[in-house]
Write an enzyme that holds these catalytic residues in place. Sequence first.
Site, short mmCIF file in Angstrom:
data_model
loop_
_atom_site.label_atom_id
_atom_site.label_comp_id
_atom_site.label_asym_id
_atom_site.label_seq_id
_atom_site.Cartn_x
_atom_site.Cartn_y
_atom_site.Cartn_z
CD GLU A 207 1.48 2.85 -2.76
OE1 GLU A 207 1.72 2.05 -1.84
OE2 GLU A 207 2.00 2.76 -3.89
CD GLU A 345 4.93 5.52 -5.30
OE1 GLU A 345 5.21 4.31 -5.19
OE2 GLU A 345 4.62 6.26 -4.35
O1 AHR Z 1 8.61 3.52 -4.21
C1 AHR Z 1 8.60 2.71 -3.09
C2 AHR Z 1 7.24 2.62 -2.43
O2 AHR Z 1 6.33 2.01 -3.28
C3 AHR Z 1 6.57 3.92 -2.09
O3 AHR Z 1 7.00 4.46 -0.88
C4 AHR Z 1 5.13 3.52 -1.97
O4 AHR Z 1 4.25 4.57 -2.27
C5 AHR Z 1 5.01 2.37 -2.96
O5 AHR Z 1 4.37 1.29 -2.41
#
Ligand code: AHR
Length: 540
Positions: A207, A345
């Site tokens: 990110e 994610e």
């Molecule tokens: O999964 C929790 C968080 O969500 C992670 O650290 C980040 O990459 C995302 O914003």
Amino acid sequence: MPGLLGTVTRSLVARSLLLATFFAALIPPGVVAQKMELSIDASKTGAKIDRNIFGQFAEHLGHGVYEGIWVGPDSTIPNTRGIRSDVVAALKALKVPNVRWPGGCFADEYHWRKGIGPADRRAITLNPNWGGVIEPNTFGTHEFLDFVEQIGSEAYISVNVGSGTPQEAAEWLEYLTSAQPTTLAKERAANGHPAPYNIAYLGIGNESWGCGGDMTPDYYLNQLKVYSHFVRNFNPAQQEKHPRGQQMLTIAVGPGGGGSRWTEWTETIMKAYQSHTWNIGMSALSLHNYTVVKWPPSYASVGFGEAEYAQILKSTLEMEDLVSKFSAIMDKYDPKKEVALAVDEWGAWYAPLPGSNPGFLVQQQSVRDAVLAALNLNIFARHADRVRMANIAQMINVLQAMIVTDQEKMVLTPTYHVFKMYVPFQDATFVPLTLDAGTYAHGEISLPRVDAIASKDKSGKLWLAITNVDPNLPAEIQLSVTGMNAKSAKGESLTAPKVDSVNTLAAPNTVTPKPFLARVQGGKLVLHLEPKSVTVVSVE
Ligand code: AHR
């Protein structure tokens, strides 16, 4: 062995009758299952469903690593070299293809040198992203790779781009992979691992448009060029052995939503990939997308009703639009689909459980999450030509976890069970199907009622995964298969009494799969799907 087969068949029939009676008790009297047609042409096949779409994510966050994986070698909780044995045994059954580590946002503040060497001499640092708590660094490089080996998986390491340097990341990779007696390789040996580690996947930042450094697309692109140039797998033998014949799959940071900002980000990276102006070797672009409805996450993970059930499932289906949108952009610049879309994610993100540390992202897992997981896995499978990796967030004790631990005890979540039921889909070949999906409506929300995917495994066996989203009505699927003489469909089905039914330490089996058998009627296989259920069967 007709006698034995007869006994097996009789006991299966008896079990399914018993189950039918059990499930019938959950459905109000007078409710009639709606009949729906599903047909599969077993002679047609699509793309391979990459096993990596069943990947996991283990960040240093809350009790995801400490307590969830790592209890330390001196713990009274049974462990192997500090890694808890119950969790390892449970994860082995999922055939986890890869584990992404150490973050998440944590990755861009992680300095690997603090996590190697004698445990009592490791630096004690902070975890500013996640509650500002102490990070003891007792779980570091060697412990992570031991964990990955114990569960029979592969390592997906995310290097620090935000607050690290290309030199730091390159040295980590040399430390990990070099077979030659460099100073770093000797240090690895002195720390207990003379043989090089096998590193299959490498993430360049996390990110980077947000917690990874608030970078613009152009700034990140320049970082990507530098990192992907210098941060290599330094082990030629390992490169040849890699199952894909590549040295390592490199994952670049991609979009984090659906708006124009993310279009620009994706266009910038993919345009550069197409122009080959630098030797990038990028093999995947990531996509992060949580089911959250609105930010900050406010939906309860337990103690909710049908309105919230329907809203969350509506929201999760937005994954389809995102995957389609970014696949289309990637197609423009990479029509041969060399670069995968890695949804590294994803999952449901709810309000923190009352009384928990809000920085630890603790939530319950209900049958709604089982349905949600199946819907997302089905989307990835339908896009198998482009989506070749996905990592649910997160593995243990955090967000949509597989496992919840409490001291020496653990509970398997409904999502765990779905991942286990879907194991036959790992590296199977997608088989298209046609389905009259029907509609589930609640208030203003209307959703496809039934969702399904089919595949053929390596032995040629046909598998069907089918989800009844409707929390009130059963569905009766009339299955017809051409291209094979289908005589039976059997496997497992998961449902629960209420939309927010969960597994707890006191009642760990409220949402668990039960054996499932289709009945044969008029030459067709008929699958009776319970409301809010996920069913996986092999068709033989
Ligand atoms: O999964 C929790 C968080 O969500 C992670 O650290 C980040 O990459 C995302 O914003």
